[in-house]
Design an enzyme around this catalytic site. Sequence first.
Site, mmCIF file in Angstrom:
data_model
loop_
_atom_site.group_PDB
_atom_site.id
_atom_site.type_symbol
_atom_site.label_atom_id
_atom_site.label_comp_id
_atom_site.label_asym_id
_atom_site.label_seq_id
_atom_site.Cartn_x
_atom_site.Cartn_y
_atom_site.Cartn_z
ATOM 1 N N GLU C 282 0.838 -1.193 0.000
ATOM 2 C CA GLU C 282 0.000 0.000 0.000
ATOM 3 C C GLU C 282 0.875 1.247 0.000
ATOM 4 O OE1 GLU C 282 -4.024 -0.167 2.152
ATOM 5 O OE2 GLU C 282 -2.817 1.188 3.369
ATOM 6 N N GLU C 285 2.142 1.755 -3.328
ATOM 7 C CA GLU C 285 1.058 2.214 -4.180
ATOM 8 C C GLU C 285 0.860 3.726 -3.988
ATOM 9 O OE1 GLU C 285 -2.540 0.056 -3.403
ATOM 10 O OE2 GLU C 285 -3.634 1.058 -5.029
ATOM 11 N N CYS C 303 -8.180 -1.994 4.021
ATOM 12 C CA CYS C 303 -8.000 -3.232 4.780
ATOM 13 C C CYS C 303 -9.201 -3.586 5.634
ATOM 14 C CB CYS C 303 -6.734 -3.172 5.619
ATOM 15 S SG CYS C 303 -6.750 -1.807 6.746
ATOM 16 N N SER C 323 -7.164 1.790 -2.494
ATOM 17 C CA SER C 323 -5.957 0.987 -2.640
ATOM 18 C C SER C 323 -6.418 -0.398 -3.080
ATOM 19 C CB SER C 323 -5.244 0.898 -1.292
ATOM 20 O OG SER C 323 -4.397 -0.221 -1.292
ATOM 21 N N LYS C 362 -14.946 -9.991 8.205
ATOM 22 C CA LYS C 362 -13.895 -10.807 7.588
ATOM 23 C C LYS C 362 -14.449 -12.157 7.132
ATOM 24 C CE LYS C 362 -10.369 -7.987 8.628
ATOM 25 N NZ LYS C 362 -9.526 -7.346 7.624
ATOM 26 N N GLU C 365 -15.507 -11.310 3.814
ATOM 27 C CA GLU C 365 -14.393 -10.920 2.946
ATOM 28 C C GLU C 365 -13.730 -12.123 2.285
ATOM 29 O OE1 GLU C 365 -10.930 -9.590 4.966
ATOM 30 O OE2 GLU C 365 -10.264 -8.317 3.317
ATOM 31 N N GLU C 371 -10.672 -12.947 -6.410
ATOM 32 C CA GLU C 371 -9.298 -12.670 -5.983
ATOM 33 C C GLU C 371 -8.996 -13.280 -4.607
ATOM 34 O OE1 GLU C 371 -11.261 -9.967 -6.979
ATOM 35 O OE2 GLU C 371 -10.181 -8.908 -8.573
ATOM 36 N N CYS C 516 -10.291 -1.576 14.758
ATOM 37 C CA CYS C 516 -10.565 -2.980 15.069
ATOM 38 C C CYS C 516 -10.582 -3.284 16.558
ATOM 39 C CB CYS C 516 -9.533 -3.872 14.399
ATOM 40 S SG CYS C 516 -9.549 -3.669 12.617
HETATM 41 S S1 SF4 Z 1 -6.582 -5.474 12.900
HETATM 42 FE FE1 SF4 Z 1 -8.333 -4.909 11.686
HETATM 43 S S2 SF4 Z 1 -7.430 -3.806 9.966
HETATM 44 FE FE2 SF4 Z 1 -5.829 -4.829 10.971
HETATM 45 S S3 SF4 Z 1 -5.602 -6.654 9.852
HETATM 46 FE FE3 SF4 Z 1 -6.915 -7.088 11.507
HETATM 47 S S4 SF4 Z 1 -8.909 -6.820 10.808
HETATM 48 FE FE4 SF4 Z 1 -7.589 -5.857 9.375
HETATM 49 S S1 SF4 Z 2 -13.255 -4.957 13.051
HETATM 50 FE FE1 SF4 Z 2 -14.397 -3.245 12.237
HETATM 51 S S2 SF4 Z 2 -12.818 -1.783 11.670
HETATM 52 FE FE2 SF4 Z 2 -11.824 -3.741 11.897
HETATM 53 S S3 SF4 Z 2 -11.773 -4.629 9.899
HETATM 54 FE FE3 SF4 Z 2 -13.604 -5.375 10.913
HETATM 55 S S4 SF4 Z 2 -15.202 -3.989 10.344
HETATM 56 FE FE4 SF4 Z 2 -13.287 -2.988 9.862
#
Ligand code: SF4
Ligand code: SF4
Lengths: 612, 167, 588
Positions: C282, C285, C303, C323, C362, C365, C371, C516
């Site tokens: 990143e 980038e 992210c 990004s 996640k 995700e 991808e 997070c």
């Molecule tokens: S702490 Fe949050 S932003 Fe960082 S890698 Fe984990 S989930 Fe992604």
């Molecule tokens: S915990 Fe919240 S801020 Fe962190 S990656 Fe997941 S959704 Fe995004």
Amino acid sequence: MVELTQEQIQKLKELGRSQKEKLLKMGEDFKEEVKKYKAAIYTCNATSCHSGGAASVIDAFKESLETMGLSQDVRMVCTGCMGLCATGPLARVEIKGREPFLYKEVTPDLARIIVSEHVAPALREGPDQPLRLSNYLKSKELSLQLPFFTKQRKIVLARLGHSDPENLGEYVATGGYQALMKCLEMKPEEVLDIIRKSGLRGRGGAGFPTARKWEMLAQAPLCDGEKFMVCNGDEGDPGAYMDSCILGGGAHAVLEGMMIGAYATGATSGWFYVRAEYPLAIERVELAIKQAKKYGILGKNIFGSDFSFMADLRYGAGAFVCGEETALLESLEGKRGTPHPRPPYPTQKGLFGKPTAINNVETLANVPPIILKGPEWFSEVGTATSKGTKVFALTGKVKHSGLVEVPMGTTVECMVNEIGGGTSSGKPFKAVQTGGPSGGVIPASHLDMPICYEELKKLGSMMGSGGMIVMDQDDSMVEIAKFYLNFTVDESCGKCAPCRIGGYQMLQLVKKIADGEGTQSDLKKIQEIGTAMKQAALCGLGQTAPNPVLSTIRFFYDEYESLIQQAQQKKAEKQKLQAEMSSLENEMKKLDERKPDSTVHSAACSGQCKKV
Amino acid sequence: MAENESQEKIKEDTQKLLTKWKNKRGALIMALHDIQGLFGYVPWEAMEVTAKEMGVPMARIYAVLTFYNYFKLKAPGKVIISVCDGTACHIKGAQGLLDAFYNCLGLKDGQTTEDGLFHLQVVRCLGCCGLAPVIVVNGKTYGKNTPADVQKIIAEWREKMAETQGV
Amino acid sequence: MEEMITLTIDSKEVKVPKGTSVLDAAKMIQVEIPTLCYHPDLHPSAACGICIVKINGKMLRSCCTPAEEGMEVITRDPDIIEARRTVLKLTLSKHPNECLTCQKNEMCELQSLAGKFGIRANAFDNITPTPFEMPKDASTKCIVLDPRKCILCGRCVEVCQHIQNVWALSILDRSVKTHIAPAGDSRLADSPCIKCGQCTAHCPTGALVEYDDSERVWSMLQEKDNYCVVQIAPAVRVSMGEAFGYEPGTVTTGKIYAALRKMGFKAIFDTNFGADVTIMEEGSEFVERFVNGNGVLPMITSCCPAWVDFMEKFYPDMIPHFSTCKSPHAIVGALTKTYYAEKIGVEPSKIKVISIMPCTAKKFEILRSKEMFASGFQDVDVSLTTREICRMIKQAGIDFVNLQEERADSPLGEYTGAATVFGFTGGVMEAALRTVHYLVTGQEMNKEDLEVKPILGVEKGIKEMTLNLAGKEVRICVAHGTGNVETVMKRLQEAKEKGEEPPYHFIEVMACNGGCIGGGGQPLGVTDEIRKARMAGLMSDDEFSEFRCSHQNPSIKKLYEEFLGKPLSEKSHHLLHTSYQPIPLYKR
Ligand code: SF4
Ligand code: SF4
Ligand SMILES: Cc1cc2nc3c(=O)[nH]c(=O)nc-3n(C[C@H](O)[C@H](O)[C@H](O)COP(=O)(O)O)c2cc1C
Ligand code: SF4
Ligand code: SF4
Ligand code: SF4
Ligand code: SF4
Ligand code: SF4
Ligand code: FES
Ligand code: FES
Ligand code: FES
């Protein structure tokens, strides 16, 4: 907002002054115009009579006046509600020099006969000749000497049935907007003072002193240059239609009351919130606002003063709870009508977060007459703490059902037996229900009770908006309680648990009793839920929803009792039958097994077993 | 196809109608009234257009629509029968009328007949309690009804609809 | 100075700042008033009716009544307790008795209140399921909504609408029919929901919970042929301890590694390694866009998958600004099944990658686009939340507190302080800047500049600053809580419309408040106090790290040498980058 220059303001003031002259002239012109006629026919074209066919009656009147060449002599007026809606359409014939004469159940045919056999001869023969009416016409007379009419005292309803709600000139000719003009020459505090002295209390249900509410708004500072007046025309109480008729009978009076309030409090604009189910009221409010704008009654520097004010209209969409003031504000903002906690009160933080005073339609309609005739004139009517009059929708099993306005303190007896003419069925009177879904019953034993805020409260009912439903011996009190509770359960906004679940559970219990399956413990549970709802429900709807049930339990306990006894008998019989059956079975099995005790289940597992 | 077309039409009409309310404060409910006035109900496509034009999330529009009794999310029948069950009408026998409608048309509150002709709804006080019990059919009021009148009313409207549809 | 107010609570005088609620005032003198709908993060909804007290003789809700001068409050008397009990009984009467099999068992506010109130029988007939109930909605596979267990406290709606500004959930209908659902009663998967899980983090009952994948993980571990690999996110190391009695913010990284090893994972990796890679990619980038003018500015971090989802739904026109770099755990997943698989000579199809994340999004995700299968297999097989892994450790009977600390496995377990700070708002930006500075100037940042103070902290939703980078101004913006994004996006759009230079060059967005550390999958009961404590934990972890910049990580250097070549190489693009598509708000 655009700031005006001094010069522009001066211009506006001059314009205002000339508009005032013009308006007063309109009133004078109207008076002149009326003088030309020898007679008038007033036909009620309010909701009830209109539904009953008033429009075609009016057409018939016009047509036959035309054919008989009387159009120039007889003035046709479509009026607001005359009160005795159940016998509508109503038409009143007034001929100069003669007593007015009221007809009921008028059809187009009857209208033609009235013109040819009553109006035409009377005009031809002059006032000295006695009228000779056919028996048929006489049978359609509704005596104006009925206690229904004579026992009333009309302040708010004074214009209804006597004037054309759409005619601004007529409104002005009968004193309209002169209260506002008078106020504009006083200081706002002086206006507040008059209202305070009059003792006017809110007609929306709770009876909060109007002057106190206005003082609170007057003290609140403008927020972004704004402060609001709101007229509560939601009237969701099923079986009450006073506000509908007041607005339908001409919204200028209410608008004028609102503007006086605005002047006294410094409010900058006003909002009418009217129930969507009231198309006539909506139409009249729209018209009043339109006319008022056109004639400079609404706008900047009204009548040349420093006072500027605008008004707008919004409808409800079918939710009783939107009558509650905080819910109403949400709804006005275009949201779900869910109440929110007070404080903050609307006078601190109301519509769009700005200070707002909410007043009922009838409350506002009382204001102009108080200003014109003085606070003493008003406070002479009524009781020590409840001043003035109150409009009721008298319905149910009563002979003369309709809209009535009586002095506060009128007894139930007078309402039911004199004004109402007793029960429609002729059967013994049992009770009246007041206050709608928030109120309770007044049993026959309290017939001598004077109707006012305090007395009603003592009996566990309330004034409410003014629905008054008469019930006779055939009506079941458990049924009526169930009906109201069903209504509030349906209309609960669903926000808070005590009301959303409490009301529903209470309804199940009442239903169970009504269906002959209840027990004493169900009655106890009803009371337990009722107490919790009164204390823990967020808004007035939930807090008062138990009233119809609790009040019928209080006064008609025996009805509940007998239903429960029936249920017990039924159960006993069933048990006996079952016992016989099982003893038979037992004998057959010849087995004596100890059955495990079926104890109560835990309400919710606490998971304690796992926390060793 | 046809459906797409009507969806496009709904979107267009809604857009036009919203110009009146777009920039007014708290006008969502008024706009929805107008939309229902136009289509007889509030279609999903109209909600989407409203959301965009008035800058209000769908979640709020839908929450508002489901809160107020007045709004319909589905097209109702052609003949809308409103039976008043306000207190005055209740005392004077509204339930009997509802039973009669159920017997004749098989309809309960909020239901529409299979042929899409009749829609029954229970309303609370139409402001003409003097005429209790009251029925309103497509804007026409019937007062002081008995269960026997119900059959007559249904017959009247069947005939009327047959006529207008025949033409 | 704050205006102070004096009131009496249970005959005791209390002085509190003006605006304090009666509930909070009572707390100050250790008077506990039961609550169900109140949450310190949120505007009180006044829905449950449990917190009633007598104020000057009137029963009012303490959570939403501001204290006033001279108020006399009684918080307990038999009347009050009786009313609360009845209200609770009523609430329970429209709630299933399913604690034993409920995901919230032992963590449920309703359950513990019922326990405290000693309710021993169903006072009223249970009215669940009512005919109006909606079915359970697990369509997102991230969060699960079970309307039967919902007590309509309104917290989720408040979070979703006003904190997150997503408006996926709302309160629909009324009376007993009132329920929580997306518009049109759509399934959550067909709604604007971004799966941030904030609703689950705030729900007092089992009505909104994380989608539980733990059983799937147990069976993966059971399968002999599997080579199960696990990784933990930055923010997990400072929150997991809470489930085992540690103070919020305690760093328990070593114990977590040990516990996971005991559970049977063959390799213990750290998402922080992926975070270091993210920064390399990143950061490069950004340099590419900012210095060399290849690509649009501002560049926005990607992210956070909930944020990605939000952007694809609400701001599809912003796609070119994103990004293209994948999130750290996705990077670790892709590298495990390629780089690591090659290294240890294990067939990648046998490798199962399990991520332990603070996050419910996640879970979505790992399947969101093709991808996410860059290795030729699903790069990450399961994503667990902190709450799920805590339960699993307890199931396994691991005595977490007394574990010997252990280390992660090499090479995907080595990380720098820069990666650690990824876990809180502002951290990604800070980590990126440390490396960007190096990439642009060829020099390391001064030690005292490493912490970019103006963009740290959880109090402000939007933080801005300007930084001097080799004589050029870099305008930076950091936002957390998607509710704050609108303002930032508006500024961008306005500038665009006016044809002005964009107000920022680099924007970091985290969907959850605080980033997070306040994630939707984190241990329950989060408040700003706890967010701050967790953040402090991560900062100390950074401070005491040997390396504090991603490009200094020896394993990262090796990764590029041995495998990827250089940042933004073709291989990195294939494995470590992704793409975005507009998504409609509702699917019908
Ligand atoms: S702490 Fe949050 S932003 Fe960082 S890698 Fe984990 S989930 Fe992604
Ligand atoms: S915990 Fe919240 S801020 Fe962190 S990656 Fe997941 S959704 Fe995004
Ligand atoms: C459930 C509920 C329904 C109400 N409905 C009405 C109504 O229909 N019309 C009305 O004027 N006031 C209604 N009120 C009272 C209003 O909240 C408010 O007190 C009133 O409009 C104030 O006006 P007033 O002071 O002039 O009476 C209702 C209150 C509750 C709790
Ligand atoms: S008492 Fe009933 S109507 Fe009032 S807020 Fe509570 S649920 Fe809504
Ligand atoms: S598991 Fe324990 S707490 Fe739950 S119901 Fe059974 S005995 Fe009670
Ligand atoms: S939500 Fe709470 S009370 Fe309800 S079943 Fe689950 S643990 Fe029990
Ligand atoms: S996960 Fe986030 S976006 Fe989805 S419903 Fe919950 S709070 Fe709203
Ligand atoms: S789902 Fe949970 S947070 Fe949302 S209203 Fe229901 S109980 Fe409250
Ligand atoms: S509506 Fe005509 S008398 Fe009431
Ligand atoms: S109750 Fe039916 S019209 Fe009023
Ligand atoms: S905590 Fe105050 S009403 Fe729920």
